[in-house]
Write a protein that holds these residues in place. Structure first.
Motif, PDB file in Angstrom:
ATOM      1  N   SER A 176     -12.126  -5.462  59.628  1.00  0.00           N
ATOM      2  CA  SER A 176     -11.901  -6.553  59.189  1.00  0.00           C
ATOM      3  C   SER A 176     -12.701  -7.515  59.443  1.00  0.00           C
ATOM      4  O   SER A 176     -13.270  -8.169  58.865  1.00  0.00           O
ATOM      5  CB  SER A 176     -10.655  -6.599  59.182  1.00  0.00           C
ATOM      6  OG  SER A 176      -9.156  -5.437  59.093  1.00  0.00           O
ATOM      7  N   ILE A 235     -15.813  -7.077  57.412  1.00  0.00           N
ATOM      8  CA  ILE A 235     -15.930  -7.383  55.890  1.00  0.00           C
ATOM      9  C   ILE A 235     -15.083  -8.302  55.989  1.00  0.00           C
ATOM     10  O   ILE A 235     -16.401  -9.336  54.369  1.00  0.00           O
ATOM     11  CB  ILE A 235     -14.716  -6.245  55.240  1.00  0.00           C
ATOM     12  CG1 ILE A 235     -14.953  -6.682  53.592  1.00  0.00           C
ATOM     13  CG2 ILE A 235     -13.044  -7.014  56.138  1.00  0.00           C
ATOM     14  CD1 ILE A 235     -14.024  -5.736  52.774  1.00  0.00           C
ATOM     15  N   ASN A 236     -15.534  -9.886  56.649  1.00  0.00           N
ATOM     16  CA  ASN A 236     -14.980 -10.280  56.495  1.00  0.00           C
ATOM     17  C   ASN A 236     -15.940 -11.447  56.749  1.00  0.00           C
ATOM     18  O   ASN A 236     -16.043 -12.680  56.023  1.00  0.00           O
ATOM     19  CB  ASN A 236     -13.915 -11.522  56.894  1.00  0.00           C
ATOM     20  CG  ASN A 236     -12.435 -11.187  56.769  1.00  0.00           C
ATOM     21  OD1 ASN A 236     -11.940 -10.632  55.794  1.00  0.00           O
ATOM     22  ND2 ASN A 236     -11.283 -11.722  58.032  1.00  0.00           N
ATOM     23  N   THR A 287     -18.596 -10.219  52.558  1.00  0.00           N
ATOM     24  CA  THR A 287     -17.629 -10.831  51.380  1.00  0.00           C
ATOM     25  C   THR A 287     -16.471 -11.651  51.531  1.00  0.00           C
ATOM     26  O   THR A 287     -16.793 -12.987  52.579  1.00  0.00           O
ATOM     27  CB  THR A 287     -17.212  -9.651  51.154  1.00  0.00           C
ATOM     28  OG1 THR A 287     -15.517  -9.532  52.019  1.00  0.00           O
ATOM     29  CG2 THR A 287     -17.718  -8.344  51.722  1.00  0.00           C
ATOM     30  N   ARG A 288     -16.499 -12.054  50.787  1.00  0.00           N
ATOM     31  CA  ARG A 288     -15.694 -13.460  50.519  1.00  0.00           C
ATOM     32  C   ARG A 288     -14.039 -13.384  50.626  1.00  0.00           C
ATOM     33  O   ARG A 288     -12.503 -13.456  50.346  1.00  0.00           O
ATOM     34  CB  ARG A 288     -15.226 -14.123  48.999  1.00  0.00           C
ATOM     35  CG  ARG A 288     -16.913 -14.945  49.098  1.00  0.00           C
ATOM     36  CD  ARG A 288     -16.986 -15.342  47.145  1.00  0.00           C
ATOM     37  NE  ARG A 288     -15.794 -16.556  47.093  1.00  0.00           N
ATOM     38  CZ  ARG A 288     -16.196 -16.764  46.198  1.00  0.00           C
ATOM     39  NH1 ARG A 288     -16.560 -16.741  45.438  1.00  0.00           N
ATOM     40  NH2 ARG A 288     -15.258 -18.578  45.597  1.00  0.00           N
ATOM     41  N   ALA A 289     -13.674 -11.733  51.444  1.00  0.00           N
ATOM     42  CA  ALA A 289     -12.205 -11.089  51.496  1.00  0.00           C
ATOM     43  C   ALA A 289     -11.333 -11.839  52.292  1.00  0.00           C
ATOM     44  O   ALA A 289     -11.854 -12.576  53.160  1.00  0.00           O
ATOM     45  CB  ALA A 289     -12.301  -9.901  51.768  1.00  0.00           C
ATOM     46  N   ASP A 290     -10.409 -12.237  52.359  1.00  0.00           N
ATOM     47  CA  ASP A 290      -9.424 -12.752  53.259  1.00  0.00           C
ATOM     48  C   ASP A 290      -8.568 -11.585  53.924  1.00  0.00           C
ATOM     49  O   ASP A 290      -7.095 -11.764  53.796  1.00  0.00           O
ATOM     50  CB  ASP A 290      -8.880 -13.906  53.174  1.00  0.00           C
ATOM     51  CG  ASP A 290      -8.221 -14.306  54.274  1.00  0.00           C
ATOM     52  OD1 ASP A 290      -8.382 -14.708  54.962  1.00  0.00           O
ATOM     53  OD2 ASP A 290      -7.598 -16.246  53.563  1.00  0.00           O
ATOM     54  N   GLY A 332     -13.789  -6.267  49.078  1.00  0.00           N
ATOM     55  CA  GLY A 332     -14.600  -6.767  49.036  1.00  0.00           C
ATOM     56  C   GLY A 332     -15.518  -7.064  48.393  1.00  0.00           C
ATOM     57  O   GLY A 332     -16.238  -5.669  47.763  1.00  0.00           O
ATOM     58  N   HIS A 333     -16.870  -7.868  47.884  1.00  0.00           N
ATOM     59  CA  HIS A 333     -17.914  -7.672  46.977  1.00  0.00           C
ATOM     60  C   HIS A 333     -18.869  -8.052  48.132  1.00  0.00           C
ATOM     61  O   HIS A 333     -19.113  -9.935  48.307  1.00  0.00           O
ATOM     62  CB  HIS A 333     -18.045  -7.285  45.738  1.00  0.00           C
ATOM     63  CG  HIS A 333     -16.969  -7.373  44.625  1.00  0.00           C
ATOM     64  ND1 HIS A 333     -15.284  -7.692  44.570  1.00  0.00           N
ATOM     65  CD2 HIS A 333     -17.141  -5.573  44.064  1.00  0.00           C
ATOM     66  CE1 HIS A 333     -14.383  -6.686  44.023  1.00  0.00           C
ATOM     67  NE2 HIS A 333     -15.746  -5.400  43.504  1.00  0.00           N
ATOM     68  N   THR A 334     -19.718  -7.757  48.365  1.00  0.00           N
ATOM     69  CA  THR A 334     -21.140  -8.618  47.853  1.00  0.00           C
ATOM     70  C   THR A 334     -22.647  -7.816  47.590  1.00  0.00           C
ATOM     71  O   THR A 334     -22.160  -7.258  46.881  1.00  0.00           O
ATOM     72  CB  THR A 334     -21.542  -7.705  49.903  1.00  0.00           C
ATOM     73  OG1 THR A 334     -23.309  -8.543  50.006  1.00  0.00           O
ATOM     74  CG2 THR A 334     -22.490  -6.363  50.305  1.00  0.00           C
ATOM     75  N   GLN A 339     -19.237  -3.141  46.474  1.00  0.00           N
ATOM     76  CA  GLN A 339     -17.872  -2.733  46.612  1.00  0.00           C
ATOM     77  C   GLN A 339     -17.827  -2.571  48.118  1.00  0.00           C
ATOM     78  O   GLN A 339     -17.903  -1.175  48.564  1.00  0.00           O
ATOM     79  CB  GLN A 339     -17.628  -2.178  45.885  1.00  0.00           C
ATOM     80  CG  GLN A 339     -16.156  -1.984  45.709  1.00  0.00           C
ATOM     81  CD  GLN A 339     -15.741  -0.927  44.548  1.00  0.00           C
ATOM     82  OE1 GLN A 339     -14.939  -1.088  43.476  1.00  0.00           O
ATOM     83  NE2 GLN A 339     -15.580   0.615  44.628  1.00  0.00           N
ATOM     84  N   ASP A 360     -12.632  -2.078  52.784  1.00  0.00           N
ATOM     85  CA  ASP A 360     -11.932  -1.952  54.755  1.00  0.00           C
ATOM     86  C   ASP A 360     -10.473  -0.933  54.308  1.00  0.00           C
ATOM     87  O   ASP A 360      -9.851  -1.300  53.875  1.00  0.00           O
ATOM     88  CB  ASP A 360     -11.008  -3.211  54.682  1.00  0.00           C
ATOM     89  CG  ASP A 360     -10.833  -3.128  56.103  1.00  0.00           C
ATOM     90  OD1 ASP A 360     -11.085  -2.646  57.054  1.00  0.00           O
ATOM     91  OD2 ASP A 360      -9.835  -4.457  56.353  1.00  0.00           O
TER      92      ASP A 360
END
Length: 680
Positions: free
Chosen positions: A182, A185-186, A189-192, A208-210, A218, A221
């Motif tokens: 986690s 991925i934080n 990407t802009r996932a929280d 999340g996306h990068t 895509q 996690d």
């Protein structure tokens, strides 16, 4: 991009609400009044319409539920297995099957009772058949109430699922719990995603996306996986297994080399070998995380052998284009805490996935359809001279000059660093002032000097204005000197005029004092007009007495005040007397004009200044702009025609856009009963 949007599924109402919705709509949208005196055909059609309308509403709502919920056999296998893991596809299919069965039963009930209603012989029997039909339909809906509640729970849970596209470029992160998935991925990407220092913080899939090389990737996690038999894994672990099994993605297997996750490297290696069958034909990267706690080079020999064995297995799972193992970039190290190697891991995964997708497409049959559209131009050499790429000398010289100028020029930031840094150095705002001397720039300018604002005396033309004021002052002094030679001593006045002058001055001083007293005592009121003087304080007689007291002759002033009213009364009296004497004739005996007519003409000319009558329509008045009476009459006619429609619509002018209320509420608001006067 997303093919399956479960958020658009319509809400499934409970059984009781389902019945209330349909029956209330039937009551509202079908006729409700029927009498015994109607013909039997009319009674039958009335109740048949009720039954058919109810059946149609039930059918539409149940069909919406069946159509909007996805069929597990028709969607992507990833979503099919994910829904099976989360909800058990047998229960899911059974609930939808009960909805479909209820729809068929309701349709059969409607068909049977409509056939019976065709032979109803009375109002009572038709009504009983209608009640029976609607009651049976409602009973069917009540029986499927648990299935409706189950589907509503599934709908709410599916609406919270992440929007995953199974066919796009995907990076999948897997590994033991608490190994840093986690956190990674934080970072990229802009996932929280929630990060906590204990296992199984992540209980579902997060997306999340990068971006890499102007392409969107895509990143998924997954929850942590434990090394145990397949049948012993719970729903959280099965979500990760489903994603690994069905998604064509680059897999990042995270390995905690520090052991702070609670699992040894041997346990993590055992998990890798147990699920390595899921990595076949997928780009695989082994990521050694938390190197800030334990560098990869400092691992014990046994653990290092396990890591190298995982690297060899990863190289075997992904085959290069020539069919040989490819181990370039298979084993990478990083630290999510210090960001060391995070971007390198992301770039390696994206690059391996991109190469694998390109190779797959090159091997497919579709490439033959588009290969003829490409043309690679290879220029032919015109001689044997080599022409390597170079930068012109002029460009190099310009760059050198620009860099030299940049080095010579010192910025405020450089001055700040030289003089103590931020908070110590204060930039000077006066060094760019344009003054006669540079030494004046840092002088302190006073704002108040000798009790005066200095800025009030700052003027560029102050000397020129001073000279002009001096010239005006000299001219004024000369004029006062000439006037001082002539003194008014009152020697030329007679004794009577001197007394009148003294009385006028005394009266003037008294009036000034009286005015000041009234003003100080708040009695300064506006002057009352003469026509509102009810107490007769301001009359011509009083004015005459005051002027006589001052020694002046008031007759001229009184005549001037009374002149207009007396002249009007005299004109009226003379006009009436002349009319009585001459009998209304306008000519005398000698053929000359009648004196009364002359008098009227004179009085008309005298009173014309007061008011004039409106000229006839065709008469031309100077200043109107018409050349003759015909043009004026034509203009008047056009003006009347232009306002005819406006006047007929009762509009105030050309800009009036008011829409009148053709039915005022107080006239058209309903009937009034006998004895009532209030309008409702």
């Amino acid at each position: 991009m997303v093919q399956y949007n479960f958020k658009k599924i319509t809400v499934v109402p409970p059984g009781k609400d389902f019945i209330d919705i349909v029956l209330s709509r039937t009551q509202r949208q079908t006729p409700t009044v029927v009498h015994k005196g109607y013909a039997i055909t009319r009674l039958r059609s009335f109740y048949m319409r009720k039954v058919r309308f109810t059946k149609q509403n039930f059918h539409e709502k149940l069909s919406t539920i069946i159509d909007e919920f996805p069929r597990l056999d028709d969607i992507h296998p990833f979503y099919g297995d994910l829904l099976h893991v989360l909800y058990n596809k047998d229960h899911y299919k059974l609930a939808l099957g009960q909805i479909n069965t209820a729809r068929n039963i309701i349709e059969k009930i409607s068909k049977d009772h409509v056939r019976l209603l065709k032979y109803g012989d009375s109002l009572y029997r038709c009504k009983c058949l209608k009640v029976a039909a609607l009651g049976k339909m409602c009973t069917v809906i009540k029986r499927i109430g648990p299935s409706l509640a189950y589907l509503e729970q599934i709908r709410q849970h599916m609406a919270r699922l992440p929007s995953i596209d199974p066919n796009t470029r995907t990076i999948l992160i897997c590994g033991y719990p608490n190994v840093g998935k986690s956190s990674f991925i934080n970072k990229i990407t802009r996932a929280d995603v929630d990060v906590q220092p204990y296992a199984f913080t992540t209980k579902s899939l997060f997306v999340g996306h990068t971006d890499y090389k102007y392409l969107r990737y895509q990143v998924i996690d997954t929850p942590g996986i434990l090394d145990r038999p397949f049948e012993d894994r719970n729903i959280i672990e099965m979500c990760s297994i489903t994603a690994l099994a069905h998604l064509r993605a680059a897999v990042l297997f995270f390995l905690d080399v520090s052991g702070s996750c609670g699992y040894t490297i041997a346990q993590q290696a055992a998990l890798f070998h147990s699920i390595k069958s899921l990595f076949m034909n997928k780009p695989l990267v082994i990521v050694c995380n938390k190197i800030d706690l334990q560098p990869l080079e400092g691992l014990p020999e046994d653990d290092m052998k396990l890591v190298m064995g995982m690297k060899e297995e990863a190289a075997k799972t992904v085959m290069a284009q020539g069919g040989e193992p490819n181990d370039d970039g298979v084993l990478l190290s990083m630290s999510a805490l210090t960001d060391d190697g995070v971007i390198a891991v992301k770039n390696a995964a994206c690059e391996r996935l991109l190469n694998q997708r390109v190779e797959t497409k090159m091997k497919s049959k579709k490439i033959n359809e588009v290969v003829n559209r490409f043309h690679v131009a290879i220029p032919k050499p015109r001689d044997n001279r080599e022409r390597p790429p170079c930068i012109p000398q002029a460009v190099l010289e310009a760059q050198a000059k620009e860099s030299a100028a940049t080095e010579k020029r010192k910025l405020e930031k450089d001055f700040e660093e030289e003089n103590g840094g931020a908070g110590v150095y204060s930039a000077s705002l006066r060094k760019h002032y344009i003054l006669a001397s540079d030494e004046w720039k840092e002088d302190i300018m006073p704002e108040i000097l000798d009790g005066h604002n200095v800025y009030d005396f700052v003027d560029a033309d102050i000397l020129m204005r001073l000279e002009e004021l001096e010239r005006q002052e000299g001219f004024r002094l000369e004029t006062e000197g000439e006037e001082a030679d002539f003194q008014y001593d009152g020697m030329e006045l007679t004794p009577e005029e001197k007394e009148a002058l003294a009385e006028i001055r005394r009266k003037k001083s008294l009036l000034i004092q009286e005015h000041r007293i009234k003003k100080s005592t708040a009695e300064s009121r506006p002057t009352v007009p003469r026509k509102f003087d009810k107490d007769k304080k301001f009359t011509s007689k009083r004015m005459g007495r005051q002027l006589s007291a001052l020694g002046l002759d008031p007759s001229a002033a009184i005549d001037r005040v009374r002149g207009r009213s007396l002249s009007r009364k005299g004109h009226k009296r003379e006009r009436s007397e002349n009319r009585d004497v001459n009998g209304g004739d306008s000519m005398d005996i000698d053929g000359g004009e009648n004196p009364s007519k002359k008098l009227r003409m004179r009085s008309r000319s005298m009173s014309r200044s007061r008011s004039q009558s409106r000229p006839p329509p065709g008469e031309i008045v100077p200043g109107e702009g018409f050349k003759d009476s015909a043009q004026k009459l034509k203009a008047i006619k056009i003006a009347r025609n232009s306002t005819k429609m406006r006047n007929r619509d009762a509009r105030r002018g050309e800009a009036d856009r008011v829409i009148p209320n053709l039915k005022p509420k107080h006239l058209f608001s309903g009937k009034r009963g006998i004895g009532k006067t209030d309008r409702r």
